[in-house]
Design a protein around this motif. Sequence first.
Motif, PDB file in Angstrom:
ATOM      1  N   PHE A  73      45.373  44.887  35.167  1.00  0.00           N
ATOM      2  CA  PHE A  73      45.353  44.581  33.737  1.00  0.00           C
ATOM      3  C   PHE A  73      44.824  43.168  33.497  1.00  0.00           C
ATOM      4  O   PHE A  73      44.009  42.944  32.594  1.00  0.00           O
ATOM      5  N   GLN A  74      45.298  42.219  34.304  1.00  0.00           N
ATOM      6  CA  GLN A  74      44.791  40.866  34.167  1.00  0.00           C
ATOM      7  C   GLN A  74      43.301  40.797  34.486  1.00  0.00           C
ATOM      8  O   GLN A  74      42.541  40.073  33.827  1.00  0.00           O
ATOM      9  N   SER A  75      42.878  41.578  35.500  1.00  0.00           N
ATOM     10  CA  SER A  75      41.457  41.599  35.844  1.00  0.00           C
ATOM     11  C   SER A  75      40.626  42.198  34.713  1.00  0.00           C
ATOM     12  O   SER A  75      39.562  41.681  34.361  1.00  0.00           O
ATOM     13  N   TYR A  76      41.116  43.296  34.109  1.00  0.00           N
ATOM     14  CA  TYR A  76      40.410  43.889  32.978  1.00  0.00           C
ATOM     15  C   TYR A  76      40.327  42.925  31.805  1.00  0.00           C
ATOM     16  O   TYR A  76      39.323  42.864  31.099  1.00  0.00           O
ATOM     17  N   GLN A  77      41.379  42.189  31.582  1.00  0.00           N
ATOM     18  CA  GLN A  77      41.360  41.216  30.484  1.00  0.00           C
ATOM     19  C   GLN A  77      40.321  40.126  30.747  1.00  0.00           C
ATOM     20  O   GLN A  77      39.576  39.736  29.840  1.00  0.00           O
ATOM     21  N   SER A  80      36.939  41.632  30.154  1.00  0.00           N
ATOM     22  CA  SER A  80      36.657  41.744  28.726  1.00  0.00           C
ATOM     23  C   SER A  80      36.225  40.400  28.142  1.00  0.00           C
ATOM     24  O   SER A  80      35.270  40.327  27.361  1.00  0.00           O
ATOM     25  N   ASP A  81      36.930  39.337  28.540  1.00  0.00           N
ATOM     26  CA  ASP A  81      36.549  38.005  28.055  1.00  0.00           C
ATOM     27  C   ASP A  81      35.150  37.627  28.551  1.00  0.00           C
ATOM     28  O   ASP A  81      34.332  37.087  27.791  1.00  0.00           O
ATOM     29  N   GLN A  82      34.878  37.917  29.826  1.00  0.00           N
ATOM     30  CA  GLN A  82      33.554  37.608  30.358  1.00  0.00           C
ATOM     31  C   GLN A  82      32.466  38.442  29.683  1.00  0.00           C
ATOM     32  O   GLN A  82      31.366  37.948  29.418  1.00  0.00           O
ATOM     33  N   ASN A  83      32.784  39.697  29.389  1.00  0.00           N
ATOM     34  CA  ASN A  83      31.818  40.554  28.711  1.00  0.00           C
ATOM     35  C   ASN A  83      31.491  40.021  27.327  1.00  0.00           C
ATOM     36  O   ASN A  83      30.324  39.999  26.904  1.00  0.00           O
ATOM     37  N   GLU A  84      32.488  39.591  26.604  1.00  0.00           N
ATOM     38  CA  GLU A  84      32.259  39.022  25.272  1.00  0.00           C
ATOM     39  C   GLU A  84      31.434  37.743  25.363  1.00  0.00           C
ATOM     40  O   GLU A  84      30.526  37.504  24.556  1.00  0.00           O
ATOM     41  N   GLU A  85      31.735  36.924  26.355  1.00  0.00           N
ATOM     42  CA  GLU A  85      30.962  35.697  26.542  1.00  0.00           C
ATOM     43  C   GLU A  85      29.506  36.007  26.895  1.00  0.00           C
ATOM     44  O   GLU A  85      28.576  35.364  26.384  1.00  0.00           O
ATOM     45  N   LEU A  86      29.313  37.024  27.744  1.00  0.00           N
ATOM     46  CA  LEU A  86      27.953  37.412  28.098  1.00  0.00           C
ATOM     47  C   LEU A  86      27.199  37.976  26.901  1.00  0.00           C
ATOM     48  O   LEU A  86      25.986  37.764  26.761  1.00  0.00           O
ATOM     49  N   ARG A  87      27.900  38.694  26.033  1.00  0.00           N
ATOM     50  CA  ARG A  87      27.248  39.197  24.826  1.00  0.00           C
ATOM     51  C   ARG A  87      26.799  38.063  23.925  1.00  0.00           C
ATOM     52  O   ARG A  87      25.683  38.096  23.360  1.00  0.00           O
TER      53      ARG A  87
END
Length: 317
Positions: A73-77, A80-87
């Motif tokens: 769960f922590q890894s998915y979170q 998700s944060d990295q994905n948003e930053e990459l977007r």
Amino acid sequence: MASDRSSSDDFTAPLKRLLLIILVLLLSGIFLVWRIDSPRVERFRAQVIDRVVPNMDWAMAPVTGTIRLMRDFQSYQRLSDQNEELRRELRQMTAWKEAALQLEQENARLRDLNNVRLDPRLTYITAVVLADSGSPFRQSVLINVGSRDGIVDGWATMDGIGVVGRISGVGRNTSRVILLTDATSRIPAEIQPSGQRALITGDNTAAPPIDFLENPDLVRPGDRIVTSGDGEVFPPGLLIGQVAQDPGGRLRVRLSADYERLEFLRVLRDHGARRVANPSGLILPEDLPDAGPAPSADGAPTDEDGTETGEDTRRDG
């Protein structure tokens, strides 16, 4: 019934206290054994661990699964944060990419303007396109050079590859360029390699038709079209485009110049060609045939230098 219930309660309470005391003593003993610092006790603890721990995997499975689930769960979170930053970075890079592409195209056009090989007798000046006044009835652009830069009506203009049009209207600081696609444009051309002469006539479309072709059977789609230099309208040998054929079978020109992105134009200083002082001079003879002396304003005939002839003149003589 009441006596049976009370007797069972009397036996249960002491049993619970006894079990509690045993459990406390057991835990205290384990604690003391685990805290005693002695080689013999250390060997005993090692033996206990070797026997008990490997057989307790089934008991540790829920704990291990829970820990892994929390880590996932922590890894998915974090993902998700990295994905948003990459977007966000991707959106920024998209804007930078568009700016880089525009700069690359502009740079390529400027390099083309500098590398095109022309007649060494021709000099040129590079101008910036200020406005595009293209319409269904007129195809022209405005550039930022004029009479102060020595621009003359009739000079040819090119982008980095092919002919764009000719100067038609010169101001002090600006000039107007009539494009090859304009309905008033007529350019003498030569089709290579057959050497056929033709006229490129604008019709306000992106592919002007080829008219007055000497022998159409010698022309094939893909043939190169250059200016012929006939009539001293344009210098010879300037690239116009390639021959193409429309669905109706009519031969047209696929222009080499990029009319969609006219930002810089090269104006060719053709010092060897005659200047267009009077546009009607392109289609009318310079010297009209001699029709005799023209009459003056009062009806009296005049000689070639414009002086009146008649009895009064003879009397003065």
